[in-house]
Design an enzyme around this catalytic site. Structure first.
Site, PDB file in Angstrom:
ATOM      1  N   PHE A   1      56.380  31.468  40.787  1.00  0.00           N
ATOM      2  CA  PHE A   1      55.012  31.428  40.716  1.00  0.00           C
ATOM      3  C   PHE A   1      54.196  30.319  40.146  1.00  0.00           C
ATOM      4  O   PHE A   1      55.034  29.661  39.649  1.00  0.00           O
ATOM      5  CB  PHE A   1      54.337  32.820  40.740  1.00  0.00           C
ATOM      6  N   GLU A   2      52.956  30.029  40.365  1.00  0.00           N
ATOM      7  CA  GLU A   2      52.094  28.746  40.004  1.00  0.00           C
ATOM      8  C   GLU A   2      52.983  27.799  40.672  1.00  0.00           C
ATOM      9  O   GLU A   2      52.940  26.540  39.881  1.00  0.00           O
ATOM     10  CB  GLU A   2      52.369  28.735  38.479  1.00  0.00           C
TER      11      GLU A   2
END
Length: 593
Positions: A400-401
């Protein structure tokens, strides 16, 4: 309150061409008493209130998450770096890193907290109208309004701008949203969603969507590998009615919001990975000291000492990058202003560093928790010990990110794009380096100020030069088609990562040595091992990238240049790593805290 490094505000990527004095780099050793006090508050909160609640969080007792977020609001932890005029505490980005590291010791809660602080506040603070800020920020900062960030979809994870969620004008001037967002942290209980959708299917835009608006709902909790104590659900928009005044920013400018928020999220994720690594190091060494085999504690064995030393050194590098970047952002804000536009510009300026931190932090903590399990042996594989939970929880950080692959691809492209637009003169520096190598006048590396750091300084100079040479050669060879050469881009990104990491560690160690820090010798050892190991990786990576970029005489010339860059006798890193391990064992945890 702002950090003070005593230098001008720098540009993102400056470190590739700048051998400035190490005194201009912000380090953890320069944290103020205020920083330490807020860190102590956060650590005590995590130890006394969050850690005992972890089992309840993993049972999906979301009222407990909400209670803990509200406690964070009471303690000032959510808005620690948010301006006072909108209800925050008004400290700097270094303070937010101190808090993020403390929270990172409990990964599930850190995920909920990160969505609240990194992904819900920044869009409204930097792009919201005064009315939107007054309506939503007080509740978010107090922890009584829980936020969620809705960007990803089934068909648009890394390719966020390919979103299919649509927004159309309603007869009353408002908006009607349709679509489904996936993998939404806090999705099961959030009150406010930052939703990205395309107006009329074309103009990527952002909206503030309350749970109570008609047509807004969430799906079932995802059955995840880790982070079982954080809520992850789809958010469903079925003719969702959103008032006209809840458009965030401008129609068609949602990408500016999305990417600036991701920059900050990546920066903050680095802090949480750093905090998680410190907790795992303490856990590993304390277990190893208590566990006996062959009549001795595990800490008496060289193989275990190697692991403990390596865990601490890799964390030392990420921590050095992290606080250096915080100082860079704070310098930029101090130089340009604390208004929302200036804050957004500061986050955008250091997008390169944020991506590098995200990659370095997530891969470092993966290594550390894996070694934590290994040191625990069979006990590390069962849920009776926290090592098992840490291992499961860490894996998602590389996803994620923005996946680590996406972040690697971003870095060299951003470096070159900025150079072409008048940013740091990376391409000119690469050309000058080629001339120096051809002319036989390669200058000595900058003096680190302490002879014990001479080998580290040579290694850092070599990695930085290899990154410059490879970047310049790739840009010259592939031109506008460089984006198609993903293998070369990723190799070059790793060179940039090692250059920034090793240089940050070196400058921190140089500061510690110059200041006569009580464990300055350990700083020197950590920076030396980090730099020499980085040079070994860079030597192989640069040769691979060059071989994939040019052929014939150009290849032979470039490879000869790399041989000159990495020329030098090997150094003993085993003894230095062992000395760091001895300090880890003595202090029963990460020794540089």
């Amino acid at each position: 309150m702002t950090t003070d490094t005593g230098t001008r505000a720098r540009r993102g990527g400056d470190w590739l061409i700048d051998d400035a004095d190490p005194g201009g780099v912000f380090t953890p050793e320069r944290l103020s008493e205020d920083h330490r006090l807020v860190g102590q508050t956060a650590t005590e909160f995590i130890t006394n209130e969050v850690a005992p609640a972890l089992d309840a969080l993993e049972r999906k007792e979301w009222t407990e998450v909400r209670r803990l977020l509200a406690r964070c609001g009471e303690l000032g932890l959510i808005g620690v770096d948010t301006p006072e005029d909108v209800g925050g505490v008004g400290m700097d980005k270094a303070a937010s890193i101190v808090v993020g590291e403390a929270v990172g010791a409990t990964a599930s809660f850190a995920t909920s907290f990160g969505a609240q602080t990194g992904l819900a506040i920044i869009p409204i603070l930097c792009f919201g109208t005064p009315d939107q800020q007054q309506r939503y920020l007080p509740g978010i900062l107090a922890g009584t309004t829980v936020g969620a960030y809705c960007l990803s979809e089934a068909s648009s994870g890394s390719d966020a701008l390919a979103a299919r969620a649509k927004a159309t004008r309603a007869p009353d001037g408002g908006w009607i949203l349709n679509g489904e967002k996936l993998w939404i942290t806090n999705g099961g209980f959030a009150d406010l969603f930052i939703v990205f959708a395309k107006v009329d299917g074309e103009q990527f835009s952002a909206f503030l969507v309350e749970r109570g608006f008609p047509g807004v709902s969430h799906g079932q909790e995802e059955h995840k590998m880790g982070l079982l104590g954080s809520s992850t659900t789809p958010v469903i928009l079925a003719d969702a009615r959103v008032p006209a005044e809840n458009l965030l920013g401008e129609v068609g400018r949602g990408h500016k919001i999305a990417f600036n928020v991701l920059n900050y999220g990546r920066f903050k994720l680095g802090a949480m990975c750093s905090g998680g690594a410190k907790a795992a190091i303490a856990e590993a060494v304390q277990y190893a000291a208590a566990r006996r085999q062959f009549g001795q504690p595990l800490t008496a064995f060289g193989a275990i000492q190697h692991k403990l030393g390596e865990m601490a050194i890799r964390e030392y590098v990420v921590e050095s990058m992290l606080y250096r970047t915080a100082g860079l952002i704070d310098e930029r804000i101090a130089a340009t202003g604390h208004d929302p536009a200036s804050m957004a510009a500061a986050l955008e300026e250091f997008a390169i560093e944020a991506s590098l931190l995200k990659v370095a932090g997530s891969e470092m903590v993966d290594f550390v928790v894996d070694e934590d399990v290994q040191i625990h042996g069979g006990n590390g594989f069962v849920r009776d010990y926290p090592a098992e939970r840490r291992y499961r929880d860490s894996r998602v950080n590389r996803i994620f990110e923005g996946t680590n692959e996406i972040n690697r691809l971003l870095v060299p492209g951003l470096v070159i794009k900025r150079a072409l637009k008048g940013g740091p003169a990376v391409l000119a520096a690469a050309a000058a380096l080629r001339d120096e190598l051809l002319g036989g006048t390669l200058p000595a590396p900058a003096d680190p100020g302490d002879p014990r750091l001479a080998a580290a300084a040579r290694a850092v100079a070599a990695v930085r030069r290899a990154a410059l040479l490879t970047l310049g050669l790739a840009a010259q060879t592939f031109g506008e088609k460089l984006a198609d050469q993903q293998e070369v881009l990723m190799l070059t990104a790793d060179l940039c990562l090692d250059a920034f990491g090793a240089q940050s560690a070196l400058r921190r160690a140089a500061q510690a040595a110059a200041a006569g820090h009580p464990i300055a010798a350990a700083h020197v050892d950590a920076a030396t091992v980090a730099a020499l190991d980085a040079a070994g990786r860079a030597d192989i990576g640069a040769r691979t990238a060059v071989t994939a970029t040019v052929d014939g005489d150009d290849r032979r010339t470039a490879l000869a240049a790399l041989r000159r860059i990495f020329k030098g006798d090997p150094e003993d890193t085993v003894a230095a790593r062992r000395r760091v391990a001895a300090l880890v064992i003595e202090r029963k945890g990460y020794p540089f805290a």
